[in-house]
Enzyme design. Structure first.
Site, mmCIF file in Angstrom:
data_model
loop_
_atom_site.group_PDB
_atom_site.id
_atom_site.type_symbol
_atom_site.label_atom_id
_atom_site.label_comp_id
_atom_site.label_asym_id
_atom_site.label_seq_id
_atom_site.Cartn_x
_atom_site.Cartn_y
_atom_site.Cartn_z
ATOM 1 N N ILE A 1 45.217 31.530 36.328
ATOM 2 C CA ILE A 1 46.525 32.146 36.998
ATOM 3 C C ILE A 1 47.368 32.828 35.852
ATOM 4 C CG2 ILE A 1 48.836 31.315 37.569
ATOM 5 C CD1 ILE A 1 47.356 28.590 38.721
ATOM 6 N N HIS A 2 47.869 34.096 36.333
ATOM 7 C CA HIS A 2 48.744 34.796 35.517
ATOM 8 C C HIS A 2 50.050 34.885 35.863
ATOM 9 C CE1 HIS A 2 49.240 37.824 32.510
ATOM 10 N NE2 HIS A 2 49.716 38.497 33.385
ATOM 11 N N PRO A 3 51.235 34.730 35.264
ATOM 12 C CA PRO A 3 51.064 34.603 33.803
ATOM 13 C C PRO A 3 51.317 33.327 33.498
ATOM 14 C CG PRO A 3 53.193 35.760 34.399
ATOM 15 C CD PRO A 3 52.628 35.444 35.401
ATOM 16 N N GLU B 1 46.188 29.902 31.107
ATOM 17 C CA GLU B 1 45.008 30.782 31.073
ATOM 18 C C GLU B 1 44.577 31.385 29.754
ATOM 19 O OE1 GLU B 1 46.302 34.783 32.604
ATOM 20 O OE2 GLU B 1 48.394 34.583 31.675
ATOM 21 N N CYS C 1 48.861 41.763 27.556
ATOM 22 C CA CYS C 1 48.737 40.920 28.788
ATOM 23 C C CYS C 1 47.250 40.774 29.069
ATOM 24 C CB CYS C 1 49.191 41.522 29.930
ATOM 25 S SG CYS C 1 50.168 40.442 31.052
#
Ligand code: FAD
Ligand code: NA7
Length: 494
Positions: free
Chosen positions: A468-470, A474, A494
């Site tokens: 899952i971002h952000p 992760e 990122c």
């Protein structure tokens, strides 16, 4: 399944000694399965006179009040961060913890939970007797009620007596110091505090006390967080030190004395030489000892490990006496954690009364250390993995990152204080042996990995699932730098 020693009749199918995490879970599950169950629970007051109700260590003087105080401390951090996130009118310097208010609210919650346990036992048909239980013979338990000596018999007996803080053999320790049994209900502000010990109870308490604004020092005999990954333990300590906790390393107390004004003089010795310093509060967090000696185990023929005072068991949690079991903190070799006590209690009840053959498995137990920089781990520390499969067979992936939560904070702008380490066995397609995470919400991040490790997740599986971002979690999917390769572990963009 083990059977009782004779075919006699007993007043109860199951007697549980101890109404803490393990005992209550076992009693409730046995009640659910239709057994006639009796549960004893009694708290001997601490040397400072602190006592509490049903529910054991976790609810009353452990996990729950600890996590609430950790949360109170974290809110202080959020107040400090607020201006960096555009909040106006928030003044960290004006904000101050009201210790009595915090204690009062924590204790109200604890009492509510403890009271709830009574109702839960009742709803499962479990009889609860608030008395100290000890063995009279293998099937007979002796206790005192309203001054009268009584006995009761059980077909199966479960020892779930847990432990209490160990006082070091240092003059003045019992007279002038407190332990975690007393801290969460301390009626007056702790003031200047010394925490003796360097395992997770000490560091967690020192962490929240510092963040709540108290001048806090940790006295460390040898290493931080024995049993945890040592590289990460050092990072936990370094973060605490950077954020105001003082450390006296390789130093041990030799005497505690009280002055007329109530301050405690701590004499210590070690790397810092012979030292004398005054504190308002001294918290001893120097381990825990199971309260097995009060059980009169000899009368039942149950063996105890003389050094640890813990009880050895087989895979079914049976002691050397086949119808007497031991679960939770008093069991030799079991991790001293609430979820392990609960699950082993439930599994045992289902074996005894539900026809189950399941056995408790103690590997891949996730755990978290609620220090200011939280640490969550599952599986083996790097050094232990190397001991198990040999240094050349271990490959470690690691990465540091700056939690986005802190990225624009002036208070916590420290680069790269989040850290992930994945310890793999090269000889088994890089099967993950240990997963370690340092950063916000460590318990939430690590908890969900338990099934994956149990099922033999490999490094490449971590990469192939979508994160899952952000979020900080992760980083576990993305970690790619091999430790020792010469490539920096610091994360780029990122
Ligand atoms: P306990 O919960 O200790 O219960 C045993 C009960 O039996 C007690 O009420 C005791 O008084 C009673 N008893 C003992 N002898 C007798 C007798 N003879 N007759 C009648 N009653 C008796 N674990 C986690 O998983 N997460 C955490 O974050 C965490 N934080 C902790 C923080 C602190 C400060 C401490 C001290 C512990 C923490 N733990 C944590 C550990 C957790 O609390 C214990 O592992 C867990 O409570 C053990 O459960 P138990 O059932 O074995 O014993
Ligand atoms: P632990 O995990 O047994 O750790 C005890 C700590 O206290 C450890 O750092 C010890 O140092 C230190 N210690 C022990 N005796 C002394 C003396 N005499 N002087 C100074 N320091 C000492 O205990 P905790 O209380 O933190 O936690 C126990 C369990 O409770 C834990 O597993 C949780 O589940 C809840 P050492 O490393 O031995 O040099």
């Amino acid at each position: 399944m083990a059977t009782p020693s004779d075919s006699g009749t007993y007043e109860y199918d199951l007697i549980v000694i101890g109404g803490g995490s393990g005992g209550v879970a076992c009693a409730k599950a046995a009640g659910d399965a239709g057994a006639k169950v009796l549960c004893f629970d009694y708290v001997t007051p601490s040397p400072r006179g602190t006592s509490w109700g049903l529910g054991g260590t976790c609810v009353n003087v452990g996990c729950i009040p600890k996590k609430l105080m950790h949360r109170a401390a974290a809110i202080g951090g959020d107040i400090a961060d607020a201006p960096s996130f555009g909040w106006e009118g928030v003044d960290r310097k004006a904000a101050k913890i009201n210790w009595s208010e915090l204690v009062q609210r924590v204790q109200n919650h604890v009492r509510k939970l403890s009271f709830g346990y009574r109702g839960e036992l009742r709803s499962k048909g479990v009889t609860y007797i608030p008395a100290i239980a000890s063995f009279k013979d293998p099937h007979t338990i002796a206790y005192k009620q309203r001054g009268e000596d009584k006995t009761v018999t059980g077909k199966y007996i479960v020892i779930a007596c847990g432990g209490r803080p160990t006082y070091p053999d240092v003059p003045g320790a019992k007279e002038y110091c407190i332990t975690s049994d007393d801290l969460f209900s301390l009626s007056t502000e702790p003031g200047k505090v010394l925490c003796v010990g360097a395992s997770y109870v000490s560091l967690e308490c020192a962490g929240f006390l510092t963040e709540l604004g108290f001048d806090t020092t940790v006295m460390v005999r040898s290493i931080l967080l024995r049993g945890f990954d040592q590289e990460i333990a050092e990072k936990v300590g370094a973060y605490m030190e950077e954020h105001g906790t003082k450390f006296q390393k390789e130093q041990t107390p030799v005497a505690f004395a009280k002055k007329e004004d109530g301050k405690i003089i701590v004499k210590s010795t070690g790397k810092l030489g012979d030292k004398e310093e005054e504190f308002d509060t001294v918290l001893l967090a120097t381990g825990r000892t199971p309260v097995t000696e009060a059980l009169n185990l000899e009368a039942a023929g149950v063996k105890m490990d003389a050094r640890t005072k813990k009880i050895p068991v087989d895979k079914t949690a049976a002691t050397n006496v086949p119808f007497i079991y031991c679960i939770g903190d008093a069991q030799l070799g079991a991790p001293e954690l609430t979820p392990t006590a609960i699950l082993s209690g439930k599994i045992l009840a289902k074996r005894l009364f539900g026809g189950s053959l399941e056995e408790m498995v103690y590997t891949d137990v996730p755990t978290a250390v609620f220090t200011p920089l939280e640490y969550g781990s599952i599986g083996l520390p790097e050094e232990k993995a190397k001991d198990v499969v040999g240094e050349s067979n271990v490959v470690v992936y690691h990465g540091s990152f700056t939690p986005l939560e802190w990225a624009i904070s002036d208070e916590r702008s420290h680069e790269g204080e989040g850290y992930v380490k994945v310890v793999c066995d090269k000889t088994r397609e890089e099967t993950v042996m240990g997963l370690h995470y340092l950063g916000p919400n460590a318990a939430e991040v690590i908890n969900g990995w338990a099934p994956s490790l149990r099922l033999g997740v490999r490094k490449r599986d971590l990469e192939r699932v979508v994160g899952i971002h952000p979020c900080c979690a992760e980083e576990i999917n993305n970690v790619s730098v091999i430790k020792g390769s010469g490539v920096s572990e610091a994360k780029g963009g990122c």
